[in-house]
Design a protein around this motif. Sequence first.
Motif, PDB file in Angstrom:
ATOM      1  N   GLY A  18       0.787  -1.227   0.000  1.00  0.00           N
ATOM      2  CA  GLY A  18       0.000   0.000   0.000  1.00  0.00           C
ATOM      3  C   GLY A  18       0.818   1.275   0.000  1.00  0.00           C
ATOM      4  O   GLY A  18       0.368   2.301   0.496  1.00  0.00           O
ATOM      5  N   SER A  20       1.712   3.201  -2.544  1.00  0.00           N
ATOM      6  CA  SER A  20       1.101   4.245  -3.373  1.00  0.00           C
ATOM      7  C   SER A  20      -0.187   4.750  -2.755  1.00  0.00           C
ATOM      8  O   SER A  20      -0.498   5.940  -2.830  1.00  0.00           O
ATOM      9  CB  SER A  20       0.827   3.711  -4.772  1.00  0.00           C
ATOM     10  OG  SER A  20       1.999   3.186  -5.329  1.00  0.00           O
ATOM     11  N   SER A  21      -0.928   3.851  -2.128  1.00  0.00           N
ATOM     12  CA  SER A  21      -2.186   4.270  -1.510  1.00  0.00           C
ATOM     13  C   SER A  21      -1.942   5.285  -0.404  1.00  0.00           C
ATOM     14  O   SER A  21      -2.715   6.233  -0.241  1.00  0.00           O
ATOM     15  CB  SER A  21      -2.907   3.062  -0.915  1.00  0.00           C
ATOM     16  OG  SER A  21      -3.195   2.137  -1.915  1.00  0.00           O
ATOM     17  N   CYS A  24      -1.213   8.527  -2.051  1.00  0.00           N
ATOM     18  CA  CYS A  24      -2.427   9.006  -2.681  1.00  0.00           C
ATOM     19  C   CYS A  24      -3.358   9.622  -1.637  1.00  0.00           C
ATOM     20  O   CYS A  24      -3.934  10.681  -1.842  1.00  0.00           O
ATOM     21  CB  CYS A  24      -3.091   7.824  -3.367  1.00  0.00           C
ATOM     22  SG  CYS A  24      -3.917   8.255  -4.849  1.00  0.00           S
ATOM     23  N   ARG A  25      -3.472   8.944  -0.526  1.00  0.00           N
ATOM     24  CA  ARG A  25      -4.307   9.453   0.565  1.00  0.00           C
ATOM     25  C   ARG A  25      -3.729  10.762   1.100  1.00  0.00           C
ATOM     26  O   ARG A  25      -4.439  11.728   1.322  1.00  0.00           O
ATOM     27  CB  ARG A  25      -4.390   8.404   1.678  1.00  0.00           C
ATOM     28  CG  ARG A  25      -5.067   8.865   2.930  1.00  0.00           C
ATOM     29  CD  ARG A  25      -6.488   9.310   2.690  1.00  0.00           C
ATOM     30  NE  ARG A  25      -7.428   8.198   2.520  1.00  0.00           N
ATOM     31  CZ  ARG A  25      -8.711   8.354   2.157  1.00  0.00           C
ATOM     32  NH1 ARG A  25      -9.183   9.557   1.941  1.00  0.00           N
ATOM     33  NH2 ARG A  25      -9.494   7.307   2.020  1.00  0.00           N
ATOM     34  N   PHE A  31      -8.735   7.455  -2.036  1.00  0.00           N
ATOM     35  CA  PHE A  31      -8.347   6.051  -2.001  1.00  0.00           C
ATOM     36  C   PHE A  31      -9.032   5.303  -3.125  1.00  0.00           C
ATOM     37  O   PHE A  31     -10.212   5.507  -3.378  1.00  0.00           O
ATOM     38  CB  PHE A  31      -8.716   5.417  -0.650  1.00  0.00           C
ATOM     39  CG  PHE A  31      -8.317   3.976  -0.542  1.00  0.00           C
ATOM     40  CD1 PHE A  31      -7.009   3.640  -0.218  1.00  0.00           C
ATOM     41  CD2 PHE A  31      -9.234   2.962  -0.782  1.00  0.00           C
ATOM     42  CE1 PHE A  31      -6.626   2.308  -0.127  1.00  0.00           C
ATOM     43  CE2 PHE A  31      -8.857   1.624  -0.695  1.00  0.00           C
ATOM     44  CZ  PHE A  31      -7.551   1.304  -0.361  1.00  0.00           C
ATOM     45  N   ASP A  32      -8.284   4.483  -3.794  1.00  0.00           N
ATOM     46  CA  ASP A  32      -8.824   3.746  -4.938  1.00  0.00           C
ATOM     47  C   ASP A  32      -8.585   2.260  -4.715  1.00  0.00           C
ATOM     48  O   ASP A  32      -7.459   1.818  -4.567  1.00  0.00           O
ATOM     49  CB  ASP A  32      -8.122   4.226  -6.215  1.00  0.00           C
ATOM     50  CG  ASP A  32      -8.750   3.599  -7.452  1.00  0.00           C
ATOM     51  OD1 ASP A  32      -9.605   2.705  -7.287  1.00  0.00           O
ATOM     52  OD2 ASP A  32      -8.371   4.010  -8.548  1.00  0.00           O
ATOM     53  N   HIS A  33      -9.669   1.487  -4.671  1.00  0.00           N
ATOM     54  CA  HIS A  33      -9.521   0.046  -4.450  1.00  0.00           C
ATOM     55  C   HIS A  33      -8.739  -0.631  -5.556  1.00  0.00           C
ATOM     56  O   HIS A  33      -8.010  -1.578  -5.332  1.00  0.00           O
ATOM     57  CB  HIS A  33     -10.907  -0.618  -4.340  1.00  0.00           C
ATOM     58  CG  HIS A  33     -11.527  -0.420  -3.013  1.00  0.00           C
ATOM     59  ND1 HIS A  33     -11.252  -1.238  -1.943  1.00  0.00           N
ATOM     60  CD2 HIS A  33     -12.384   0.522  -2.572  1.00  0.00           C
ATOM     61  CE1 HIS A  33     -11.931  -0.810  -0.890  1.00  0.00           C
ATOM     62  NE2 HIS A  33     -12.628   0.263  -1.246  1.00  0.00           N
ATOM     63  N   ILE A  35      -6.382   0.393  -7.525  1.00  0.00           N
ATOM     64  CA  ILE A  35      -5.168   1.053  -7.959  1.00  0.00           C
ATOM     65  C   ILE A  35      -4.242   0.011  -8.573  1.00  0.00           C
ATOM     66  O   ILE A  35      -3.992  -1.048  -8.022  1.00  0.00           O
ATOM     67  CB  ILE A  35      -4.522   1.788  -6.777  1.00  0.00           C
ATOM     68  CG1 ILE A  35      -3.431   2.712  -7.259  1.00  0.00           C
ATOM     69  CG2 ILE A  35      -4.000   0.834  -5.741  1.00  0.00           C
ATOM     70  CD1 ILE A  35      -2.975   3.677  -6.164  1.00  0.00           C
ATOM     71  N   ALA A 150      -4.633   3.610   4.771  1.00  0.00           N
ATOM     72  CA  ALA A 150      -4.824   4.527   3.649  1.00  0.00           C
ATOM     73  C   ALA A 150      -6.290   4.535   3.249  1.00  0.00           C
ATOM     74  O   ALA A 150      -6.828   5.539   2.810  1.00  0.00           O
ATOM     75  CB  ALA A 150      -3.961   4.100   2.468  1.00  0.00           C
ATOM     76  N   LYS A 151      -6.959   3.401   3.485  1.00  0.00           N
ATOM     77  CA  LYS A 151      -8.350   3.290   3.094  1.00  0.00           C
ATOM     78  C   LYS A 151      -9.230   4.205   3.926  1.00  0.00           C
ATOM     79  O   LYS A 151     -10.033   4.955   3.388  1.00  0.00           O
ATOM     80  CB  LYS A 151      -8.792   1.834   3.251  1.00  0.00           C
ATOM     81  CG  LYS A 151     -10.142   1.556   2.659  1.00  0.00           C
ATOM     82  CD  LYS A 151     -10.482   0.079   2.780  1.00  0.00           C
ATOM     83  CE  LYS A 151     -11.954  -0.136   2.485  1.00  0.00           C
ATOM     84  NZ  LYS A 151     -12.470  -1.293   3.202  1.00  0.00           N
TER      85      LYS A 151
END
Lengths: 252, 654
Positions: A18, A20-21, A24-25, A31-33, A35, A150-151
Amino acid sequence: MMAIRELKVCLLGDTGVGKSSIVCRFVQDHFDHNISPTIGASFMTKTVPCGNELHKFLIWDTAGQERFHSLAPMYYRGSAAAVIVYDITKQDSFHTLKKWVKELKEHGPENIVMAIAGNKCDLSDIREVPMKDAKEYAESIGAIVVETSAKNAVNIEELFQGISRQIPPLDPHENGNNGAIKLGKQTSQTGPFRYWKAAIRSPRSLLFSRLNNPNPLSVSSQERCSSPLIVFMALLWTRFNRSMSFLYWGVP
Amino acid sequence: MADNLPSEFDVVVIGTGLPESIIAAACARSGQRVLHVDSRNYYGGNWASFSFSGLLSWIKENQQKTDICDECEDWTKLILENEEVISLSKKDKTIQHVEDFCFGDQDSAEDVEEAGALPKLPVFGASGAEEAAQESEKECPPSESALLEAESQEPAKATGTEPAAAAEGKDAEITSENESSHSMALGESTLELGKTEVAPSEISAQEPKKITYSQIVREGRRFNIDLVSKLLYSRGLLIDLLIKSNVSRYAEFKNATRILAFREGKIEQVPCSRADVFNSRQLTMVEKRMLMKFLTFCLDYEQHPDEYQDYESSTFAQFLRTQKLTPSLQHFILHSIAMVSETDCSTLEGLQATKKFLQCLGRYGNTPFLFPLYGQGEIPQCFCRMCAVFGGIYCLRHSVQCLVVDTESGRCKAIVDHFGQRISANYFIVEDSYLSENVCRNVCYRQISRAVLITDQSVLNTDSEQQVSILTVPPVDLGRPAVCIIELCSSTMTCMKDTYLVHLTCPSTKTAREDLEPVVQKLFNLNTEKETENEELEKPRVLWAVYFNMRDSSGIDKSSYDGLPSNVYVCSGPDSALGNDCAVKQAETIFQEMFPAEEFCPPPPNPEDIIYDEDEIAPEESGFDNSPETKPEPSSEESSSGDSSAVKKEDNEE
């Protein structure tokens, strides 16, 4: 006006934990599932205030080069901090974290700030790595440690704030980048004529003068179509040369 | 390895040297699926840079020339009936005659280890250490011991001559941390005295500029020693490509600060910019006028054909003699500015070279040259990163056993790697050193002679210690090649403080040592301290040296290679020229041959800023056809974001 300090931060950790997540966050609060494995984005920036400075994080992603253990040493160059990520639901990823730390010690700058992020803490019901283990390990290497999601946007801001706090204040004697040149950010002169003329005044000033031209390409295209300009400069040049010849003869 | 490689790509690139890396980046950029492999555990092949310990391992490897044991998977079953194989070479044979010498005090050197390094493996790519270690059956020390080493080293450094990084200042953190630890270090160092290696170095570190071998070893990671010594012409093809493709954002550069000349046994600085000419003290007024007049003429010599027409058939040196220039000016222009041969360079070539030099002045500074921080080896890595950013897959320590050729079409279809996996692709790029003797038997290679020295002072001391100098030493006997010397200071991040890294390069006539040692003896003091005579004292002392010959595979026509399919392209290793134009040209030519319709490394629409957004990225399944057009403009977000945290678009705004 607060001073902006650019800080390079590199991400480390196994594929799929995770990395990149987290960025990104942090950068986009998004957040993109789905990704995809990191493609196309290799660094993102975000500026946060810290004390009386602004910290502009340049966050470098691995661009997938970690997948077959082929990260290039240039990835670590000049990093102020590293975020090493593991997945709390995967014991393996915590095990390899230690290898990333070792790698960092070998290739990274000596006084790099290390932050360990145990990501996916929203899945703590299938946790494999106890928080205690991570804390003990982080303590042993003097790193910050935090469990993140991140989610659900848990502890992401805090992670980077923690890094900000650990960054030593800027040394006033330090002139920043030691005269290192970044291509493309640099003004380029239109030609040797202009340079030679200006150089009489101060060759150094040229190094640091900047056009307000954001695009290096347009600079070069400007160069290409500047031949009439060069002719004009040449004209100036000959006149200038003549006037300088007084100097030659004037000074014995 | 849990992860398996996909078995189908568009382009497979074997070797991570500069031309291969540029091609890989260009292909990935234009949407091809790229697999980029190297059998070594570091990037760059013969273009690589090494830390000191890394270089020692490299030397050892090339001196032993042991055959690699063949424990590869059986791949014959993967080859179909109507297919042939072209085996690839298992052993790199491009480096010969490696000889290293240590002139420093070696007393305490035996047990010294580089801080935090794995002793046996070259340091690059060591994270993959696990497999590499298993393969080579060498043990990595447990990580704790490496850490201990690193820690034990800190106090030694802090109590050194001065806050070591103060002058370097590349990282603000280093300096401040170093200084803060300075006060604490005394306390700490008493604790650390038990560690045998630390104590002696502290003593020697008190006296400035007496660097011992053990210090070099211990500070080994501060070295980034290039196998190939080059500079970037500030208007050369490589700089243009770096800027155009935006790969330049991954690297930083230093200007070469001085052009030097060696004349009548003395080293002098060559004035080349107008400011230099004005400020020069060694030139008389008349000479200044002569030089200015000639250089001005060279800048647009095409406009004045009458001035050189009569000399087109003679050499540049002869032409210079007719030009009302004093012998010292002729020397400067011939050897240090045009950097051409006295005996076989025509007038036109000389004028061209002079013009190129002059045109490069002033783009980034007082000399025409740039040098990448951390060494030339960074450049291939930067292009590899670009390739990876656009989906290229990277595998170091991954050798390829053979190319599989379809007998009917005569085209190469696939490779078989050392795991016995068959990977198919449409195009194959192979670096010359991977080709077997069978394929290269008709190829006649030239050689490059190289020497690398670590010295204790600059060849020409001035008020500033931090100089990057280039010096051309003309041949003693006519007909032999001139020797190009590049001296790097510690602020280029290629050597430790108080040392200089000196690279010598020339096309080979004999072994590297025979070619270069006479020049080294002229310019440097090779004796250990005790035997030094007075006249030798002024010369820089050599602490450590290595000589080697490297194969120059540039400029070889593809038809010289035996039996290569049309879709296999060969990249050459480094050439002996100072610039990088050859590699860039080759990369572009090969890329255009493969994809005539595609632009070569087009200007990126800020690929780094691709913002993951469900609406925009949704259709992207394969992940490889990530066309940059999908990038949303972040401007709206930017303006709406609060003042505490602004999402910045990267960036040429400063």
